[in-house]
Write a protein that holds these residues in place. Structure first.
Motif, mmCIF file in Angstrom:
data_model
loop_
_atom_site.group_PDB
_atom_site.id
_atom_site.type_symbol
_atom_site.label_atom_id
_atom_site.label_comp_id
_atom_site.label_asym_id
_atom_site.label_seq_id
_atom_site.Cartn_x
_atom_site.Cartn_y
_atom_site.Cartn_z
ATOM 1 N N ARG A 3 0.455 -0.656 -0.255
ATOM 2 C CA ARG A 3 -0.205 0.198 0.449
ATOM 3 C C ARG A 3 0.741 1.601 -0.456
ATOM 4 N N ASN A 4 0.301 1.789 -0.456
ATOM 5 C CA ASN A 4 1.311 2.754 -0.530
ATOM 6 C C ASN A 4 0.006 4.436 -0.438
ATOM 7 N N PRO A 5 1.279 5.849 -0.433
ATOM 8 C CA PRO A 5 -0.130 6.761 0.430
ATOM 9 C C PRO A 5 -0.488 7.643 -0.135
ATOM 10 N N PHE A 9 -4.714 7.904 0.822
ATOM 11 C CA PHE A 9 -5.384 8.673 0.472
ATOM 12 C C PHE A 9 -7.404 8.416 -0.117
ATOM 13 N N TYR A 10 -6.745 7.511 -1.093
ATOM 14 C CA TYR A 10 -8.041 7.816 -1.674
ATOM 15 C C TYR A 10 -8.530 6.526 -0.999
ATOM 16 N N GLY A 11 -8.751 5.354 0.139
ATOM 17 C CA GLY A 11 -8.466 4.481 0.789
ATOM 18 C C GLY A 11 -9.486 5.864 1.523
ATOM 19 N N GLY A 12 -8.953 6.655 2.121
ATOM 20 C CA GLY A 12 -9.145 7.261 3.643
ATOM 21 C C GLY A 12 -11.266 8.377 3.062
ATOM 22 N N ILE A 13 -10.811 9.179 1.750
ATOM 23 C CA ILE A 13 -11.889 9.848 1.393
ATOM 24 C C ILE A 13 -12.633 9.493 0.227
ATOM 25 N N SER A 14 -12.172 7.703 0.260
ATOM 26 C CA SER A 14 -13.883 6.814 -0.886
ATOM 27 C C SER A 14 -15.504 7.574 -1.007
ATOM 28 N N THR A 15 -15.483 7.362 0.238
ATOM 29 C CA THR A 15 -17.201 7.657 0.201
ATOM 30 C C THR A 15 -17.625 9.227 0.070
ATOM 31 N N LEU A 98 -8.050 -5.139 -9.197
ATOM 32 C CA LEU A 98 -7.532 -4.066 -8.493
ATOM 33 C C LEU A 98 -6.086 -4.180 -9.044
ATOM 34 N N ALA A 99 -5.972 -2.743 -9.331
ATOM 35 C CA ALA A 99 -4.844 -2.765 -10.676
ATOM 36 C C ALA A 99 -3.607 -1.678 -10.255
ATOM 37 N N ASP A 100 -2.365 -1.941 -10.633
ATOM 38 C CA ASP A 100 -1.020 -0.637 -10.679
ATOM 39 C C ASP A 100 -1.306 -0.257 -11.777
#
Ligand SMILES: C[S@@+](CC[C@H](N)C(=O)[O-])C[C@H]1O[C@@H](n2cnc3c(N)ncnc32)[C@H](O)[C@@H]1O
Length: 240
Positions: A3-5, A9-15, A98-100
């Motif tokens: 997991r990168n920063p 970030f997007y994980g925290g603000i997704s909703t 789920l892909a980079d």
């Protein structure tokens, strides 16, 4: 996947992502995406890919333009953003990966169209890295396949550019912080916007990543641009 920063970030603000977007762009992000999707739809073919698809707004606009013989695929490296997308009725059945973007899990020459909306700034970890991301997109496109990229840009006029940067600083971090409590991440977003390439320089990056027929359409005095480009046709096709 480590997991990168940016993922954090997007994980925290997704909703809250969509509502913040809508406020800071004064609702203009929707017509910008719709215009890009309309432009993308001139590309026929069996397989379209929306990368860095996030909560799926661009994917929905692509679906509004897709033909019966075309299948849409979505990819993003944030599980939380993909989870929000998966709750949308229209996207429930769409293939999500789920892909980079720097290392796409797709074969060479496998898509007729790749789209990317409001995410290129996240891939701009230096010019070399940005070219690497677009080389990777080029790899998964079929020869003759098309790329459509919509992203914030830099107005040509220095005056308008300065106004745009003032607006970005005054709006993005405060609004993002108010609605998500995450100041640091929205600071990152503001800076990525202010420091992003202008449309001419991004043209060169696409050229250096192997794309041809690179062109762009500025919107809102150049604060946003839609770039389109093609992967070179297979030279053997001419002999057939
Ligand atoms: C600003 S959002 C844009 C989402 C969507 N395309 C839209 O128009 O609303 C950026 C998205 O890019 C994704 N992203 C950023 N870097 C990525 C990478 N290296 N690989 C895959 N996805 C990435 C983030 O997880 C996030 O969902």
């Amino acid at each position: 996947m480590k997991r990168n920063p940016v993922q954090g970030f997007y994980g925290g603000i997704s909703t809250r992502y969509e509502i913040v977007n809508s406020i800071i762009t004064l609702g203009l992000d929707r017509p910008w995406r719709q215009r890009a999707a309309g432009q993308a739809a001139s590309q026929d073919g069996e397989r379209w890919l929306d990368i860095c698809c996030g909560t799926g707004d661009m994917s929905m606009d692509l679906l509004a333009n897709i033909g019966p013989n075309t299948t849409l695929f979505m990819a993003d490296f944030s599980k939380e953003m993909l989870d929000v997308a998966s709750e949308k009725e229209e996207l429930k059945e769409i293939n999500r990966t789920l892909a980079d973007a720097f290392n796409l899990p797709f074969k060479d020459d496998s898509f007729d169209l790749v789209t990317i909306s409001f995410a290129t700034r996240n891939l701009n970890l230096g010019r070399g890295k940005l070219e690497k991301a677009f080389l990777e997109i080029n790899r998964v496109l079929k020869p003759g396949g098309k790329l459509v990229n919509v992203e914030t840009s830099q107005p040509d006029s220095r005056f308008v550019r300065a106004l745009f940067h003032i607006y970005a600083k005054a709006m993005i971090t405060p609004t993002g912080y108010l609605l998500t409590g995450d100041r640091k991440s929205y600071d990152f977003l503001t800076n990525s916007m202010i420091n992003h390439h202008d449309a001419h320089s991004f043209n060169e990056i696409l050229g250096a990543s192997g794309f041809r027929e690179v062109e762009f359409k500025p919107m809102l005095f150049g604060a946003v641009a839609i770039h389109s480009a093609s992967k070179q046709q297979d030279p053997n096709m001419n002999n057939q």
